[in-house]
Design an enzyme around this catalytic site. Structure first.
Site, PDB file in Angstrom:
ATOM      1  N   HIS A 272      -3.562   4.685  28.793  1.00  0.00           N
ATOM      2  CA  HIS A 272      -3.981   5.672  28.245  1.00  0.00           C
ATOM      3  C   HIS A 272      -3.480   6.874  29.055  1.00  0.00           C
ATOM      4  CE1 HIS A 272      -7.200   3.332  25.895  1.00  0.00           C
ATOM      5  NE2 HIS A 272      -6.171   3.370  25.213  1.00  0.00           N
TER       6      HIS A 272
ATOM      7  N   HIS B  62      -1.114  -1.720  17.353  1.00  0.00           N
ATOM      8  CA  HIS B  62      -2.435  -2.596  17.419  1.00  0.00           C
ATOM      9  C   HIS B  62      -3.356  -1.171  17.851  1.00  0.00           C
ATOM     10  CE1 HIS B  62       0.714  -5.632  17.990  1.00  0.00           C
ATOM     11  NE2 HIS B  62      -0.422  -6.506  17.989  1.00  0.00           N
TER      12      HIS B  62
ATOM     13  N   SER C  97      -6.475   4.430  21.915  1.00  0.00           N
ATOM     14  CA  SER C  97      -5.240   5.084  21.611  1.00  0.00           C
ATOM     15  C   SER C  97      -4.815   5.931  20.377  1.00  0.00           C
ATOM     16  CB  SER C  97      -4.082   3.988  21.626  1.00  0.00           C
ATOM     17  OG  SER C  97      -4.501   3.029  20.793  1.00  0.00           O
TER      18      SER C  97
ATOM     19  N   GLU D  29      -3.972  -2.270  12.149  1.00  0.00           N
ATOM     20  CA  GLU D  29      -5.088  -2.770  12.910  1.00  0.00           C
ATOM     21  C   GLU D  29      -5.310  -3.933  11.916  1.00  0.00           C
ATOM     22  OE1 GLU D  29      -6.959  -3.101  15.998  1.00  0.00           O
ATOM     23  OE2 GLU D  29      -7.737  -4.674  14.503  1.00  0.00           O
TER      24      GLU D  29
ATOM     25  N   ASP E 151       0.201  -6.636   9.737  1.00  0.00           N
ATOM     26  CA  ASP E 151       0.684  -7.046  11.061  1.00  0.00           C
ATOM     27  C   ASP E 151       1.585  -5.857  11.755  1.00  0.00           C
ATOM     28  OD1 ASP E 151       1.682  -8.377  13.368  1.00  0.00           O
ATOM     29  OD2 ASP E 151       3.031  -9.447  12.149  1.00  0.00           O
ATOM     30  N   GLY E 152       1.030  -5.381  12.813  1.00  0.00           N
ATOM     31  CA  GLY E 152       1.858  -4.365  13.702  1.00  0.00           C
ATOM     32  C   GLY E 152       3.238  -4.596  14.128  1.00  0.00           C
TER      33      GLY E 152
ATOM     34  N   ASP F 285       0.281  -2.257  21.774  1.00  0.00           N
ATOM     35  CA  ASP F 285      -0.649  -2.751  22.928  1.00  0.00           C
ATOM     36  C   ASP F 285      -1.255  -3.790  22.110  1.00  0.00           C
ATOM     37  OD1 ASP F 285      -2.657  -2.643  24.523  1.00  0.00           O
ATOM     38  OD2 ASP F 285      -3.831  -0.923  23.423  1.00  0.00           O
TER      39      ASP F 285
HETATM   40  C1  LIG Z   1      -5.722  -4.027  22.906  1.00  0.00           C
HETATM   41  S1  LIG Z   1      -6.385  -3.714  21.552  1.00  0.00           S
HETATM   42  C2  LIG Z   1      -5.704  -2.135  20.901  1.00  0.00           C
HETATM   43  C3  LIG Z   1      -6.295  -1.141  21.743  1.00  0.00           C
HETATM   44  C4  LIG Z   1      -5.983   0.349  21.168  1.00  0.00           C
HETATM   45  N1  LIG Z   1      -4.465   0.233  21.590  1.00  0.00           N
HETATM   46  C5  LIG Z   1      -6.314   1.289  22.170  1.00  0.00           C
HETATM   47  O1  LIG Z   1      -5.712   1.642  23.197  1.00  0.00           O
HETATM   48  O2  LIG Z   1      -7.490   1.850  21.984  1.00  0.00           O
HETATM   49  C6  LIG Z   1      -5.478  -4.774  20.269  1.00  0.00           C
HETATM   50  C7  LIG Z   1      -6.146  -4.670  18.567  1.00  0.00           C
HETATM   51  O3  LIG Z   1      -4.825  -5.125  17.941  1.00  0.00           O
HETATM   52  C8  LIG Z   1      -5.495  -6.090  17.052  1.00  0.00           C
HETATM   53  N2  LIG Z   1      -4.422  -6.860  16.497  1.00  0.00           N
HETATM   54  C9  LIG Z   1      -4.226  -8.070  16.892  1.00  0.00           C
HETATM   55  N3  LIG Z   1      -3.087  -8.536  16.291  1.00  0.00           N
HETATM   56  C10 LIG Z   1      -2.595  -7.630  15.634  1.00  0.00           C
HETATM   57  C11 LIG Z   1      -1.356  -7.554  14.941  1.00  0.00           C
HETATM   58  N4  LIG Z   1      -0.627  -8.699  14.860  1.00  0.00           N
HETATM   59  N5  LIG Z   1      -1.211  -6.430  14.019  1.00  0.00           N
HETATM   60  C12 LIG Z   1      -2.201  -5.425  13.955  1.00  0.00           C
HETATM   61  N6  LIG Z   1      -3.375  -5.415  14.870  1.00  0.00           N
HETATM   62  C13 LIG Z   1      -3.584  -6.584  15.665  1.00  0.00           C
HETATM   63  C14 LIG Z   1      -6.972  -6.400  17.171  1.00  0.00           C
HETATM   64  O4  LIG Z   1      -7.782  -6.669  16.255  1.00  0.00           O
HETATM   65  C15 LIG Z   1      -7.124  -5.386  18.591  1.00  0.00           C
HETATM   66  O5  LIG Z   1      -8.273  -4.472  17.971  1.00  0.00           O
END
Ligand SMILES: C[S@@+](CC[C@H](N)C(=O)[O-])C[C@H]1O[C@@H](n2cnc3c(N)ncnc32)[C@H](O)[C@@H]1O
Length: 280
Positions: free
Chosen positions: A19, A42, A100, A118, A143-144, A164
């Site tokens: 961050h 993500h 984030s 998400e 999907d991200g 992320d």
């Molecule tokens: C490391 S965390 C994100 C933290 C966030 N970026 C932050 O800095 O506050 C990863 C997140 O991605 C989500 N996730 C997992 N696979 C994903 C995908 N293919 N597309 C979107 N979200 C996904 C999970 O549910 C989780 O909440």
């Protein structure tokens, strides 16, 4: 199957690293008047309650933001990150930590556009509550990684792809490589920032070589470790690959990383790096 929940890890040393670097990226983008776009592939929950039972269970934040909070002598390069944490804790008592999306929207201007992805429905519901009525901010539950292909290039023609991933799948490093390649193919001038855990050095070397093989433009490698390289209990630290970094990101990251490392290291273990993986 989604097993990863960021609430367990929010505010830990790797989050602080990630961050703090994100705030440098966003401030650089906001220096130019033209609007920009950020894709957060993500997004997580948006903001985290450090008193939540899952945070209490791991206590990870205590070794991260818990050590930084209130520590004297932070360099100006960390002011925006620390202000984002302070904004979540107006009485000065550290109880909440921004993720984030919250950090991004705070540093973006009203004309800058934020797209959040998400997959987890509960996390997405929290995001929707946080960003209800906030302009130029969208939340999607697909999907991200696919969003990199679907949303690029942005109409603004300037921006940041922030990846992320949760690293709960075996092929996550491979998916990151594909995402970097997809982003470069569609939006060659865009900045791509990819967070990753630091695994064993051989695996990290192979990952770095695979990125170089994509022949990206200028690429910066940022790292912060707070444990010895052979630390097996968790991970020794994390890194961020930044393709097309903004001007002087390396110079701005250095004092920030040095100060963070001094506050977060366990007995002098680990270190930091802000060096070129691909120079011009
Ligand atoms: C490391 S965390 C994100 C933290 C966030 N970026 C932050 O800095 O506050 C990863 C997140 O991605 C989500 N996730 C997992 N696979 C994903 C995908 N293919 N597309 C979107 N979200 C996904 C999970 O549910 C989780 O909440």
């Amino acid at each position: 199957m989604l097993s990863y929940r960021h609430q367990f890890h929010a505010g830990n040393p790797t989050d602080v690293f990630k961050h703090a670097m994100l705030t440098l990226l966003l401030q650089a983008l906001a220096r130019k008047p033209k609007p920009f776009f950020m894709l957060d592939t993500h997004a997580g929950v948006g903001r985290y309650d450090l008193e939540h039972p899952w945070s209490a269970k791991t206590g990870e934040w205590r070794d991260g933001i818990g050590r930084i909070w209130g520590r004297e002598g932070a360099p100006p390069e960390l002011a925006a990150f620390l202000a984002a944490v302070a904004a979540e804790n107006p009485d000065g008592q550290l109880r909440r930590y921004p993720g984030s999306p919250v950090i991004a929207r705070r540093l973006m201007r009203p004309e800058d556009r934020l797209a959040l992805f998400e997959l987890n429905a509960d996390d997405r519901a929290a995001l929707e509550r946080t960003f209800r009525g906030v302009r130029k901010t969208t939340i999607q539950g697909t999907d991200g990684f696919a969003a990199v292909r679907a949303l690029l290039p942005p109409v603004e023609r300037r921006g940041l792809v922030f990846i992320d991933a949760s690293f709960d799948q075996a092929d996550e490093f491979q998916r990151l490589l594909h995402a970097i390649a997809d982003s470069l193919a569609r939006f060659a001038s865009g900045t791509v920032a990819v967070w990753h855990p630091i695994m064993d050095r051989a695996a990290m070397g192979a990952f770095a070589a695979s990125i170089q093989a994509l022949k990206p433009p200028k690429t910066l490698q940022l790292e912060l470790t707070t444990r010895p390289d052979d630390w097996a209990a968790t991970i020794p630290g994390s890194g961020m690959i930044v393709v097309n970094p903004p001007y002087r990101l390396d110079a701005e990251a250095a004092p920030a990383l040095d100060w963070l490392w001094r506050g977060l290291t366990n007995g002098g273990a680990g270190g930091w790096r802000a060096g070129w993986l691909v120079a011009e």
